[in-house]
Design an enzyme around this catalytic site. Structure first.
Site, mmCIF file in Angstrom:
data_model
loop_
_atom_site.group_PDB
_atom_site.id
_atom_site.type_symbol
_atom_site.label_atom_id
_atom_site.label_comp_id
_atom_site.label_asym_id
_atom_site.label_seq_id
_atom_site.Cartn_x
_atom_site.Cartn_y
_atom_site.Cartn_z
ATOM 1 N N GLY A 1 0.830 -1.212 0.000
ATOM 2 C CA GLY A 1 0.000 0.000 0.000
ATOM 3 C C GLY A 1 0.859 1.254 0.000
ATOM 4 O O GLY A 1 2.031 1.218 -0.373
ATOM 5 N N SER B 1 7.335 4.615 -0.900
ATOM 6 C CA SER B 1 6.328 4.898 0.134
ATOM 7 C C SER B 1 6.992 5.567 1.333
ATOM 8 O O SER B 1 6.372 6.364 2.035
ATOM 9 C CB SER B 1 5.654 3.601 0.581
ATOM 10 O OG SER B 1 5.112 2.948 -0.541
ATOM 11 N N LEU C 1 0.467 3.691 -2.034
ATOM 12 C CA LEU C 1 0.837 3.604 -3.451
ATOM 13 C C LEU C 1 1.301 4.950 -4.000
ATOM 14 O O LEU C 1 0.794 6.005 -3.623
ATOM 15 C CB LEU C 1 -0.372 3.106 -4.265
ATOM 16 C CG LEU C 1 -0.945 1.754 -3.841
ATOM 17 C CD1 LEU C 1 -2.086 1.358 -4.784
ATOM 18 C CD2 LEU C 1 0.120 0.665 -3.805
ATOM 19 N N MET D 1 10.828 7.246 -6.460
ATOM 20 C CA MET D 1 9.572 7.204 -5.697
ATOM 21 C C MET D 1 9.594 6.032 -4.720
ATOM 22 O O MET D 1 10.056 4.938 -5.054
ATOM 23 C CB MET D 1 8.383 7.090 -6.640
ATOM 24 C CG MET D 1 8.151 8.355 -7.416
ATOM 25 S SD MET D 1 6.547 8.333 -8.247
ATOM 26 C CE MET D 1 6.666 9.872 -9.149
ATOM 27 N N HIS E 1 4.135 2.360 -8.241
ATOM 28 C CA HIS E 1 3.117 1.298 -8.193
ATOM 29 C C HIS E 1 2.113 1.472 -9.336
ATOM 30 O O HIS E 1 1.655 0.494 -9.932
ATOM 31 C CB HIS E 1 2.337 1.357 -6.871
ATOM 32 C CG HIS E 1 3.157 1.085 -5.651
ATOM 33 N ND1 HIS E 1 3.334 2.001 -4.653
ATOM 34 C CD2 HIS E 1 3.845 -0.028 -5.264
ATOM 35 C CE1 HIS E 1 4.084 1.481 -3.689
ATOM 36 N NE2 HIS E 1 4.407 0.258 -4.040
ATOM 37 N N LYS F 1 13.402 -0.528 -8.281
ATOM 38 C CA LYS F 1 13.966 0.196 -7.136
ATOM 39 C C LYS F 1 14.418 -0.805 -6.072
ATOM 40 O O LYS F 1 15.427 -0.626 -5.427
ATOM 41 C CB LYS F 1 12.980 1.197 -6.539
ATOM 42 C CG LYS F 1 13.699 2.086 -5.516
ATOM 43 C CD LYS F 1 12.819 3.123 -4.936
ATOM 44 C CE LYS F 1 11.924 2.557 -3.871
ATOM 45 N NZ LYS F 1 12.642 2.015 -2.694
#
Ligand code: PAF
Length: 282
Positions: A31, A186, A33, A184, A37, A149
């Protein structure tokens, strides 16, 4: 969009898809996101007859001192992004359904999991390999999509799928970056404005290394030293130049290499990497 909370319900839906000859693309996530994602979900939806997303913050890949409790949980915005990206079903099990109180079976991938992130987070890849196995067993995907990543994670999962004959095609997708180069993640949500500026040193160091390799430098030690110099203000965890498939350190850049870095920046442990293949190597 359908939401499934148990492996049984998820699998029943997936069996029904397979019975209609529908190929399933799968994007496993925890999650929170972001654009990375989103690109995985869009490609999974485009390349398959149906696409499934999982959202599960997996406790077994966090050590007790790590950020399991703080890990961002953003269900509403995640679901909106998934819908927009063409996801048809979301698998979001509860931790108690995933891990019985006497849970005792783990998947250990040797070799590729031992260096880099595996050295500083020894619990990590055991937790990832175990949960990805469980997720595959529930979702029954034909193809699963992961971001470069987490390049070592991709190598570990490819090895696991090959070694255990899982029959799932693993697709590794390029890193998605912010306009200023930050990969990027989270965990970027943990960064203050000052941390964020410091975090840019990871991608800057990697881009400088890429330019050096493009100009013909083939000495891995020299590449690593250049990266360390740029990242010097940070608490560096590792700077590594390794074989892109085996994750073994290389001295000469004479094959496809992964140049990977990790550093603690404020509350966030950031990782980033580039892959480089010398032109003479086909
Ligand atoms: O990359 C992640 O988000 C996680 O490690 C994964 C693959 C979903 C397993 O929990």
């Amino acid at each position: 969009m359908k939401v499934f909370r148990t492996a049984e319900d998820m699998r029943a839906w997936s069996y029904a898809q397979r019975a209609q000859d529908r190929r399933i693309g799968f994007v496993p996530t925890m999650g929170a996101l972001h654009g990375g994602h989103e690109s995985l979900m869009q490609v999974a939806a485009a390349e398959n007859d149906t696409a499934v997303l999982s959202i599960f913050v997996n406790p077994t890949q966090f050590a007790p001192h790590e950020d399991f409790d703080a890990y961002p949980r953003t269900w509403e915005t995640d679901i909106a992004m998934a819908e927009g990206a063409g996801i048809e079903a979301v698998y979001a099990p509860k931790a108690s359904a995933m891990y019985a109180s006497d849970f005792s079976t783990y998947v250990l991938v040797g070799d590729v999991s031992e260096g880099l992130c595996g050295a500083s987070r020894p619990h990590f890849f055991r937790g990832v390999a175990t949960v990805v196995t469980k997720l595959f067993n529930a979702v029954l995907p034909d193809k699963a999509y992961f971001g470069q990543k987490d390049a070592q994670q991709c190598a570990v999962i490819k090895r696991m799928v090959r070694d255990l004959d899982m029959g799932v095609e693993i697709v590794e997708m390029p890193i998605v970056r912010e306009a200023d180069g930050l990969a990027m993640s989270s965990r970027n949500k943990y960064l203050t404005e000052r941390d964020r500026q410091q975090g840019l040193l990871l991608s800057r160091a990697l881009f400088a290394a890429e330019a050096q390799m493009k100009s013909g430098i083939r000495d891995a030690g020299e590449i690593g030293a250049g990266i360390r110099a740029i990242m010097a203000p940070l608490a560096i965890d590792y700077v590594a130049v390794v074989d892109g498939a085996t994750m073994e350190a290389v001295e000469k850049i004479d094959r496809e290499v992964l140049v990977a870095v990790a550093a603690q920046v404020g509350a966030a442990r950031l990782i980033d990497n580039i892959k480089f293949k010398p032109e003479a190597v086909v």
